[in-house]
Design a protein around this motif. Structure first.
Motif, mmCIF file in Angstrom:
data_model
loop_
_atom_site.group_PDB
_atom_site.id
_atom_site.type_symbol
_atom_site.label_atom_id
_atom_site.label_comp_id
_atom_site.label_asym_id
_atom_site.label_seq_id
_atom_site.Cartn_x
_atom_site.Cartn_y
_atom_site.Cartn_z
ATOM 1 N N ARG A 68 0.821 -1.203 0.000
ATOM 2 C CA ARG A 68 0.000 0.000 0.000
ATOM 3 C C ARG A 68 0.861 1.261 0.000
ATOM 4 N NH1 ARG A 68 -1.755 3.516 3.823
ATOM 5 N NH2 ARG A 68 -3.796 4.485 3.501
ATOM 6 N N GLU A 69 1.912 1.255 0.789
ATOM 7 C CA GLU A 69 2.738 2.452 0.924
ATOM 8 C C GLU A 69 3.585 2.701 -0.310
ATOM 9 O OE1 GLU A 69 4.517 5.837 2.537
ATOM 10 O OE2 GLU A 69 2.706 4.731 3.115
ATOM 11 N N PHE A 70 4.202 1.646 -0.826
ATOM 12 C CA PHE A 70 5.143 1.815 -1.930
ATOM 13 C C PHE A 70 4.538 1.483 -3.288
ATOM 14 C CE2 PHE A 70 8.216 0.812 1.629
ATOM 15 C CZ PHE A 70 8.665 2.106 1.756
ATOM 16 N N ARG A 71 3.241 1.197 -3.313
ATOM 17 C CA ARG A 71 2.550 0.910 -4.573
ATOM 18 C C ARG A 71 3.207 -0.268 -5.303
ATOM 19 N NH1 ARG A 71 -0.102 3.422 -1.857
ATOM 20 N NH2 ARG A 71 -1.166 5.404 -2.243
ATOM 21 N N LEU A 72 3.382 -1.355 -4.590
ATOM 22 C CA LEU A 72 3.985 -2.546 -5.188
ATOM 23 C C LEU A 72 2.938 -3.271 -6.019
ATOM 24 C CD1 LEU A 72 5.964 -3.892 -2.077
ATOM 25 C CD2 LEU A 72 6.728 -2.273 -3.845
ATOM 26 N N GLY A 105 22.327 5.022 -3.696
ATOM 27 C CA GLY A 105 20.920 4.693 -3.676
ATOM 28 C C GLY A 105 20.604 3.212 -3.693
ATOM 29 N N PRO A 106 19.344 2.898 -3.977
ATOM 30 C CA PRO A 106 18.881 1.510 -3.939
ATOM 31 C C PRO A 106 19.654 0.574 -4.866
ATOM 32 C CG PRO A 106 17.024 3.015 -4.005
ATOM 33 C CD PRO A 106 18.246 3.847 -4.239
ATOM 34 N N HIS A 154 13.621 -12.095 -1.751
ATOM 35 C CA HIS A 154 12.912 -11.186 -2.651
ATOM 36 C C HIS A 154 13.321 -9.753 -2.335
ATOM 37 C CE1 HIS A 154 9.439 -14.348 -2.971
ATOM 38 N NE2 HIS A 154 10.599 -14.787 -3.417
ATOM 39 N N LEU A 155 13.490 -8.956 -3.374
ATOM 40 C CA LEU A 155 13.840 -7.546 -3.200
ATOM 41 C C LEU A 155 12.900 -6.677 -4.024
ATOM 42 C CD1 LEU A 155 16.843 -9.213 -3.497
ATOM 43 C CD2 LEU A 155 17.611 -6.967 -2.759
ATOM 44 N N PHE A 156 12.432 -5.614 -3.403
ATOM 45 C CA PHE A 156 11.683 -4.564 -4.092
ATOM 46 C C PHE A 156 12.579 -3.336 -4.106
ATOM 47 C CE2 PHE A 156 8.463 -7.354 -2.309
ATOM 48 C CZ PHE A 156 7.592 -7.538 -3.369
ATOM 49 N N ILE A 157 12.949 -2.893 -5.298
ATOM 50 C CA ILE A 157 13.856 -1.757 -5.457
ATOM 51 C C ILE A 157 13.085 -0.620 -6.110
ATOM 52 C CG2 ILE A 157 16.068 -0.990 -6.374
ATOM 53 C CD1 ILE A 157 16.320 -3.327 -4.455
ATOM 54 N N GLY A 158 12.912 0.457 -5.342
ATOM 55 C CA GLY A 158 12.205 1.614 -5.857
ATOM 56 C C GLY A 158 13.098 2.835 -5.917
#
Length: 373
Positions: free
Chosen positions: A90-94, A176-177, A140-144
């Motif tokens: 919800r926060e990061f719009r995944l 950065g990321p 698992h990685l989410f990179i924004g």
């Protein structure tokens, strides 16, 4: 600080996220969220490569990230629950597909891009010296644009060591990321080296077992072959992934050089693992040949033993037949009948003895000629 994160995008992606939040029960925008911290390992907000804050929960992390300019959040989770994942979504719009993969795990290594967010799946490996087995775990990685979320589903890799390493190198972390993604990839690939050494040692032991005639060698070869195949499935897809990251549009030249270095290390690992697979196939063939030879030797031994037993049986049978003849004659003349031929003949005893000798001699010559004696 927009970066596709603060405002809900329009179109199909926004509708997908709405449907996902409705399905899993995420509260509407603007309402406070509460999330358990059981799966939260570490959360930090970095500014210019330095740790600015260490929030106690996800909500505090979101708030701190919104208040700072040019900040990056690095959130580390270990086997999180559904509430934590949906809070991040919800926060990061995944994207809901990436979130579903992160919840279910058991994914193949892959790199996917959803808008300005990268979703990366890695398979880390660890060699257990006690059990002499390879343990695989999923990361698992989410990179924004301004966040990194790592979701571990196993003990490896040691992301705490990655975080300490990056925090000690502020200029690198300030990139950065993408720099965090490089460090995680480097840690995963470096973790493959002990696994390669362990597999190589197992193969040496198997070679000793095979040429030592160990009957359990085939089972161990099969088990090790499965581990090698699983290792190939974990490591080989990273080559294409690293190539895409290093050669992507807008890739930082410095990071690209680091990624190419990781690619070189990974290439060596993949080549050695490929060699292990071919070597195990050869060992299995050699083991099958040795087992076949051993079975042939055992068959020859059994045949020789059977032949020897047959020869002994012939001798025993021959002597039994020879000794049976005088027994038969003596039995006939030992009957107590009054009227019997030669019973009162003066030469009857001598005749019986000569008859016994004649029959025994004849049988002896017959058996001798046939090779039974």
């Amino acid at each position: 600080m927009v970066g596709g994160r603060r405002f809900r995008p329009g179109g199909g992606f926004g509708r997908q996220l709405d449907e996902y939040e409705t399905r899993v029960g995420v509260p509407p925008m603007g309402e406070p969220t509460t999330e358990p911290s059981g799966g939260l390992v570490d959360s930090a907000v970095y500014v210019q490569g330095h740790r600015f804050a260490s929030p106690n929960g996800l909500a505090d992390t979101y708030r701190c990230l919104q208040e700072q300019t040019d900040a990056m959040a690095w959130i580390g989770l270990y086997r999180p629950d559904i509430d934590q994942i949906t809070s991040l979504a919800r926060e990061f719009r995944l994207h809901d597909l990436a979130v579903e993969d992160a919840i279910n795990a058991h994914q193949r290594p892959k790199l996917e891009q959803y808008g300005d967010t990268l979703f990366v799946v890695l398979r880390a490996a660890r060699y257990d010296d006690m059990r002499e087995e390879v343990e695989f775990s999923e990361l698992h990685l989410f990179i924004g644009p301004d966040f990194v979320v790592t979701v571990r589903h196993g003990e490896a890799p040691d992301l705490a060591a990655v975080r300490r390493r990056m925090e000690a190198d502020a200029p690198m972390l300030a990139q950065g990321p993408e720099a965090v993604l490089y460090a995680v990839l480097d840690q995963v690939v470096d973790g493959y080296a002990p696994v390669v050494a362990g597999l190589e040692n197992d193969i040496d032991e198997i070679e000793t077992q095979v040429f030592g005639g160990d009957p359990n060698a085939s089972r161990r070869i099969y088990g090790l072959s499965r581990e090698v195949i699983e290792f190939q499935r974990a490591a080989r897809p990273l080559l294409a992934m690293l190539g895409a990251l290093a050669g992507g549009d807008g890739a930082d030249e410095e990071l690209s050089r680091y990624l190419r270095d990781v690619t070189d290390h990974l290439t060596q690992v993949v080549e050695r693992v490929d060699g292990f697979r071919h070597l195990l196939q050869s060992i299995l063939t050699v083991n099958a040949t040795l087992v076949s030879q051993q079975q042939n030797e055992e068959m020859r031994s059994l045949t020789a033993a059977s032949y020897a037993q047959n020869e002994e049986l012939k001798k025993v049978s021959s002597w039994a037949a020879i000794l049976f003849a005088p027994t038969l004659i003596g039995t006939v003349y030992g009957m107590n009948f009054v009227h019997m031929p030669e019973l009162h003949w003066r030469f009857g005893y001598l005749f019986a003895l000569l008859l016994m000798l004649l029959v025994c001699g004849t049988l002896y010559l017959i058996f001798k000629r046939r090779g039974w004696l």
